[in-house]
Enzyme design. Structure first.
Site, PDB file in Angstrom:
ATOM      1  N   LYS A  57     -20.979  13.533 -19.393  1.00 18.18           N
ATOM      2  CA  LYS A  57     -19.579  13.245 -19.728  1.00 18.18           C
ATOM      3  C   LYS A  57     -19.246  11.778 -19.494  1.00 18.18           C
ATOM      4  O   LYS A  57     -18.591  11.147 -20.318  1.00 18.18           O
ATOM      5  CB  LYS A  57     -18.642  14.080 -18.859  1.00 18.18           C
ATOM      6  N   GLN A 101     -14.753  20.804 -12.365  1.00 18.05           N
ATOM      7  CA  GLN A 101     -16.045  21.384 -12.748  1.00 18.05           C
ATOM      8  C   GLN A 101     -16.232  22.748 -12.078  1.00 18.05           C
ATOM      9  O   GLN A 101     -16.174  22.870 -10.862  1.00 18.05           O
ATOM     10  CB  GLN A 101     -17.164  20.413 -12.338  1.00 18.05           C
ATOM     11  N   ASP A 124      -9.700  21.402 -20.215  1.00 14.96           N
ATOM     12  CA  ASP A 124     -10.684  22.483 -20.250  1.00 14.96           C
ATOM     13  C   ASP A 124     -10.106  23.746 -20.883  1.00 14.96           C
ATOM     14  O   ASP A 124     -10.832  24.662 -21.242  1.00 14.96           O
ATOM     15  CB  ASP A 124     -11.167  22.794 -18.822  1.00 14.96           C
TER      16      ASP A 124
END
Length: 296
Positions: A57, A101, A124
């Site tokens: 990322k 995450q 997300d």
């Protein structure tokens, strides 16, 4: 043995195209408003797979001109401290996307953290309100989860229409199976979800015009389970032992790739299919969040 070979859907090439599109938009924002999108990535602990995904990322952000803000927290960080870090990022006007995450360590309640992320920055797409809107007809979430969004983008850019097709989703996880089935439904597919308790999964999968495999079981779906000409999107990434590789393993999908290639109309490889798209969609979501914040 048939001499039919499925068309390979190259996720790397499609993701590269999307990154160029994002890059152009980022420079436009920068030139017009003097601001660029900012993505904050929060990582707790030291999981290998999380680390490699996060590094990918960072690299991709740099490539398209998105500012990457990283928060590395220790494995034993108290839940309250993680929540206050999320609140700081919510309040920071240079941050347009916040990604925590997953999975988080056992002592932290995942849902409690996700609900604290500002709806406008939930790149997300896992905030309960975004998922709720995804599930409802005629409502649009601010953000759609990255992997499911990537799956549909691969189909669209490969010329596979979804409307009226039989789509079978293998797996019902919150991260892929469930949201991808809701997205397919929004696109007017007839959707069936196959999971570990399903009776006669082969029979159901064989009816599918579109298969989204996200069960996390190496080469579970055989060539004989696939309807000739079907579109196959393989989300699985499973490590299998391979002494010939330097790492000692190689990655395979949930679909037996070689067998599937003899039957399917088109198929994504593993690696190089869905993976690059997930990161591209994260950047697209971050760009969209930034445009909403900067342009309005």
């Amino acid at each position: 043995m048939s001499d039919h070979r499925a068309t390979i859907i190259d996720g790397k090439v499609i993701a590269q195209t999307i990154r160029s599109e994002i890059s152009a938009e980022v420079s436009r924002l920068s030139q017009t408003y003097g601001k660029v999108p900012g993505l904050a990535v929060v990582i707790v602990g030291r999981r290998k797979d999380s680390q490699s995904y996060v590094n990918m990322k960072r690299k991709t952000c740099a490539e398209v001109g998105i500012r990457s803000i990283d928060l590395d927290l220790p494995e034993d960080v108290p839940e309250a401290e993680l929540i206050s870090k999320v609140h700081e990022l919510n309040a920071n006007p240079d941050v347009h996307g916040i990604l925590v995450q997953l999975p988080l360590p056992k002592h932290i309640n995942e849902e409690k953290i996700l609900i604290e992320i500002s709806l406008e920055k939930d790149v997300d797409g896992f905030h309960p309100l975004n998922i709720g809107k995804l599930a409802m007809k005629g409502r649009d979430p601010l953000f759609v989860p990255c992997t499911p969004k990537g799956c549909l983008e691969l189909l669209a850019r490969s010329g596979v229409s979804v409307k009226g097709k039989n789509a079978v989703v293998v797996g019902r996880s919150n991260i892929v199976g469930l949201p991808v089935s809701m997205l397919l439904l929004k696109e007017d597919a007839t959707v069936t979800i196959v999971h570990s308790r399903t009776k006669e999964p082969e029979r159901i999968i064989r009816e599918a015009d579109i298969i989204i495999a996200a069960a996390g079981q190496a080469a579970m779906i055989k060539g004989s389970w696939i309807k000739p000409g079907a579109a196959v999107i393989d989300v699985g990434t499973n490590a299998v032992d391979d002494p010939s590789k330097k790492s000692g393993y190689r990655l395979v999908g949930d679909v037996d790739f070689n067998e599937a290639c003899e039957v399917a109309g088109c198929i994504t490889p593993v690696p190089g299919g869905v993976g690059p798209m997930t990161v591209a969609m994260l950047l697209k979501n971050t760009l969209d969040g930034a445009k909403r914040a900067i342009e309005h």
